[in-house]
Enzyme design. Structure first.
Site, PDB file in Angstrom:
ATOM      1  CG  ASN A 101      30.853  23.931  43.880  1.00 50.04           C
ATOM      2  OD1 ASN A 101      30.345  22.999  44.497  1.00 50.04           O
ATOM      3  ND2 ASN A 101      30.545  25.196  44.137  1.00 50.04           N
ATOM      4  CB  CYS A 106      23.908  23.800  48.928  1.00 52.62           C
ATOM      5  SG  CYS A 106      24.774  22.734  47.751  1.00 52.62           S
ATOM      6  CB  THR A 125      27.157  28.991  44.326  1.00 49.06           C
ATOM      7  OG1 THR A 125      26.369  27.884  44.754  1.00 49.06           O
ATOM      8  CG2 THR A 125      28.516  28.944  44.980  1.00 49.06           C
ATOM      9  CB  CYS A 182      43.339  60.338  23.287  1.00 46.80           C
ATOM     10  SG  CYS A 182      42.480  59.512  21.940  1.00 46.80           S
ATOM     11  CB  CYS A 215      35.424  56.327  22.948  1.00 47.69           C
ATOM     12  SG  CYS A 215      36.469  57.452  21.982  1.00 47.69           S
TER      13      CYS A 215
END
Lengths: 432, 461
Positions: free
Chosen positions: A83, A145, A211, A353, A359
């Site tokens: 944002n 911020c 953030t 499996c 893998c």
């Protein structure tokens, strides 16, 4: 009409930095806590507390149009969210009046007010009494911020400077009786410098993470990053599930830092499920804040958060959150203290499996060539671990689409615990 | 066919609502929307040495094209498909994926039991491709000219691959449209909107391929002549004849029993029809057989408005050649599947038209199918036989030195017949499994063999 159910024998109520809350789930300072309407809906839904969206000095901030963007998974699942919104864009008086009214109507809920004013004592001295007068339970200092506000000398511009963190914290402790929670920015090299400074300044708690600086994607047709404002973009603050690992580490770094010992931590960063919340608590958090998950799904997720956490606590014999807080901290250490003699090896459950070979190709192309591909007589394939070559890296287990099919099995080597400091292969052992 | 069923009412005489009939012949499986395709593509695990590729007769790199869809690279996905299977669009629609790629999808395992919808994703990629330029280019003209007999999936695939190598191709087709079974033999709701022709238009855009229609081997075309005029010949003849029930009153050549005919004849007419309401309707219909053609016949007659459609098979459902998926479609359309009975006698009315059929119940006795002696009759306006097609030997009557195997043409591992310079593939050769996708693969590989052999000749010369 639901049938009455048995009450779970667990108490989710907390007291965090002197603030009481009926449960540890708070909404973080963000758009969902911008005004009374949203906050009351949140309380009605069951949130234990909210951190009111950051207040600043008048005139209020002005926001641009187009504010969010996302890092999507291929199925439009939102992995991360970004944002470029600033602090509240409503007049201070309006916010203070609504805070006061909401607190009166919801006295049992935690109501913390996020603040960001210029980095001069006079500004803080002026706003703090007005906030205190609302009856709010505490303040959270928005020193993190990452967009917009730092260009004006606020937010992360303060949070990236430990001296300023300490200074601002001390002003708040000086001019207010309210508990002070210092919200930390992750956009620094060592989070401990910030938490130590907050503690020195007298903070009652820290909350993290704010953030992360980010650009989520680029419109490749228009050659503009997102979110797009007109023909331009700017970096924003990244949050949501993708930042959880970053936040968990920073919480743990502070929790196990002797210089921050005893400083309560409010965990923030990508919490979307009760497991996420429990993980933050296990690494030292005494409360948690949520934003992105609520923005994506609405406030009702708090029901599942509470119920899941409570049932898990009952199943483990925990009666209150404090029993869980920090449980995993002692098991989190520096690399050099890990056991060099520990050995784990992958095991494939052939019953589970599905023979996808993921893998095999992961190990063959990019790791240690420790998986053999065998052809059965009936033409089906079979993958087996070459134990002698397996270093126990977990890659096969991670790439396996069937949970529980590949397990990592600790081996009994018969060797004692030996850290890197004790390891004869360590060329600097003598120094250690 | 009309002769044989002209005494029956037309669909329009019985069913008034055109819309209702036509609705029954739209896409059986509607195409995936973009959103559905993206979600479905995410389910692919991108297996290493993926079992679906091994199960695909035409070697399409399935995980790759699905990953390309998931990354919104639709042209890339389409090209991945088309470079192995130039008829990937029709194969996506007509392939019995439930016994091919999708059966081998690892997501079939017990924890999930739901394969990735590979066929429908393949269709999505082809339907949405949009190339500014044709994605395949022709090599410089080789000066060689190859005859391809039969413009069905095998012949078209062979012609396309030969063209990419720069060889000139003349396609000789007996009918008046190309496509073979895609045009004439597939249930109408499996290939709608003239898709077979659109796909062929795209295929022919490579250039260097000429099609001559009305050219039937054994009639106005013979192998010796073809060999004289071309550097190599590919036979993609398909199966031109139908197995017979072997009953009294069954159509002898030139003698039609009104009401009794091969299912393939009716399906061909249905596919070519511009107006479904003008098709003859067998209100009480019996289909004999147990393969996909039998199911196609039964379901289509049911959708045209038949009141009672019965599919009769001499063994049990477990032995039916129609896949479980096809059987489900039949049941969902109200087709009654009657097993352990074999036709004994055609029943005629006083005018000589078919009135029904008498069946004998069967059982396994010492591992062999045997009649029990018990019989029953089913009244019917028409009986369609769909007990398999066979190679029409008439087409190669003159070509004596062309060896056969199991009633079809014998080829070696490179699709070479026993006659030098003559190759064959698709349903007309011995290992043929009557699959469109396999015919495409035969044509493609035969083209590569022809190309290799022609290049080798050039070096020797």
């Amino acid at each position: 009409m639901k049938a009455p159910t048995r009450q779970l024998d667990v108490d989710l109520a907390i007291e965090f930095a002197g603030i009481r809350s009926p449960n540890p789930f708070w909404l973080a300072s963000a758009p969902p806590t911008d005004k009374a309407y949203n906050v009351e809906r949140a309380f009605a839904a069951g949130w234990g507390g909210v951190v009111w969206k950051t207040l600043g000095e008048d005139p209020p901030a002005v926001n641009v149009s187009s504010r969010y963007s996302a890092h999507f998974g291929h199925n439009r699942d939102v992995l991360g969210f970004n944002n470029i919104e600033l602090i509240t864009d409503r007049p201070l008086e309006t916010n203070l009046r609504e805070i006061s009214e909401v607190k009166q109507r919801w006295p049992d809920r935690a109501l913390i007010v996020s603040l960001m004013v210029p980095c001069v004592e006079e500004s803080w001295r002026a706003i703090l009494p007005r906030v205190e007068a609302t009856g709010a339970d505490g303040i959270e200092l928005n020193l993190g911020c990452p967009h917009g506000m730092p260009e004006r000398g606020m937010g992360a511009a303060v949070g990236q400077n430990p001296d300023l963190i300490e200074q601002v914290t001390r002003w708040c402790k000086t001019h207010s009786r309210l508990p002070v929670i210092v919200k930390l920015t992750p956009n620094i090299t060592d989070i401990r410098a910030a938490s130590r400074a907050a503690k020195l300044g007298g903070a009652d708690a820290v909350s993290l993470i704010n953030t992360v600086n980010s650009i989520t994607s680029v419109d490749l047709d228009r050659m503009i990053a997102r979110p797009i404002v007109g023909h331009q973009s700017t970096h924003g603050g990244y949050c949501g599930a993708a930042v959880k690992p970053i936040a968990l580490n920073m919480v743990a770094e502070i929790a196990r830092d002797p210089q921050s010992a005893g400083l309560p931590i409010c965990g923030i960063g990508g919490i979307s499920s009760w497991q996420d919340a429990a993980e933050f608590v296990a690494l030292g958090a005494g409360a948690v804040q949520v934003c992105t998950a609520a923005m994506l799904h609405g406030f009702r997720i708090v029901e599942e958060l509470q119920d899941g956490l409570a049932r898990w606590m009952v199943s483990k014999g925990y009666r209150r959150l404090a029993d869980v807080t920090g449980r995993a901290v002692d098991n989190t250490t520096d690399w050099k203290h890990l056991d060099m003699n520990f050995q784990t090896i992958a095991h494939i459950d052939q019953q589970q499996c599905i023979q996808c070979g993921r893998c095999y190709i992961a190990c063959e192309d990019t790791s240690h060539q420790s998986i053999a591909k065998l052809a059965e007589e009936d033409g089906t394939r079979r993958y087996e671990i070459i134990e002698a070559a397996c270093v126990g890296c977990n890659l096969c287990q991670i790439t396996c689409p069937v949970e529980g099919c590949i397990s990592m099995v600790p081996q009994s080597t018969g060797k004692p615990f030996m850290s890197w400091d004790e390891d004869p292969r360590n060329p600097f052992r003598e120094l250690a | 066919m009309n002769d044989s069923l002209k005494h029956l009412p037309q669909v329009g005489d019985v069913i008034a609502e055109r819309e209702k009939v036509e609705a029954g012949f739209r896409d059986l499986h509607p195409p995936l929307t973009q959103r559905q395709a993206i979600i479905e593509s995410q389910r692919c695990l991108y297996c290493h040495d993926a079992p679906c590729i091994e199960a695909c007769p035409s070697d399409i790199d399935i995980p790759r094209f699905i990953r390309e869809i998931s990354e919104d690279n639709i042209n890339g996905a389409a090209q991945t498909i088309l470079e192995e299977n130039i008829l990937g669009g029709s194969c996506a629609r007509v392939c019995p994926t439930e016994i091919l790629c999708e059966q081998h999808c690892v997501r079939n395992h017990h924890a999930e039991c739901q394969p990735v919808l590979i066929g429908r994703l393949q269709r999505y990629a082809i339907d949405h491709m949009h190339f500014a330029q044709h994605p395949f280019v022709r090599s410089a003209d080789s000066g060689r000219h190859v005859a391809v007999v039969g413009a069905g999936p095998a012949g078209l695939s062979c012609a396309h691959r030969l063209a990419t190598h720069g060889h000139r191709v003349t396609l000789y087709e007996a009918r008046h449209k190309p496509g073979g079974l895609n045009e004439y033999g597939i249930a109408r709701y499996k290939l709608v909107d003239d898709y077979a022709q659109k796909e062929i238009d795209f295929l022919l855009a490579i250039g260097g391929i000429e099609i001559r229609y009305g050219q039937r081997l054994g009639d106005n075309l013979d192998l010796d002549t073809l060999e004289r005029h071309h550097d190599a010949v590919f036979l993609g003849l398909g199966l031109g004849d139908n197995r017979r029930l072997g009953l009294d009153d069954e159509n002898a050549p030139g003698v039609a029993t009104p009401g009794l005919l091969p299912a393939t004849d009716y399906i061909r007419e249905l596919r070519q029809s511009d107006d479904l309401l003008q098709l003859p309707l067998a209100r009480r219909c019996v289909v004999i057989g147990a393969g996909n053609t039998a199911v196609d016949m039964a379901v289509q007659m049911a959708r045209l408005g038949a009141e009672a459609v019965t599919l009769v098979y001499r063994r049990g459902v477990e032995a039916m050649a129609a896949t479980a998926h096809e059987q489900e479609i039949a049941r969902a359309n109200g087709v009654r599947i009657l097993t352990w009975a074999r036709p004994e006698q055609v029943l005629l009315d006083h005018t000589g038209r078919l009135a029904g059929m008498r069946f004998e119940r069967t059982e396994l006795r010492d591992g062999n199918l045997a009649g029990t002696g018990e019989t029953f009759e089913i009244g019917a306006d028409a009986v369609f036989s769909a007990i398999g097609q066979c190679f029409d030997d008439h087409s190669l009557a003159e070509a004596g030195e062309l060896a056969r195997e199991l009633g079809r043409i014998r080829v070696d591992g490179h699709f070479r017949t026993t006659r030098q310079g003559v190759y064959a593939g698709g349903d007309c050769i011995a290992p043929g499994e009557d699959l469109t996708v396999q015919a495409v693969q035969h044509g493609k590989l035969a083209a590569e063999a022809i190309h290799q052999d022609l290049m080798a000749q050039q070096e020797v010369a």
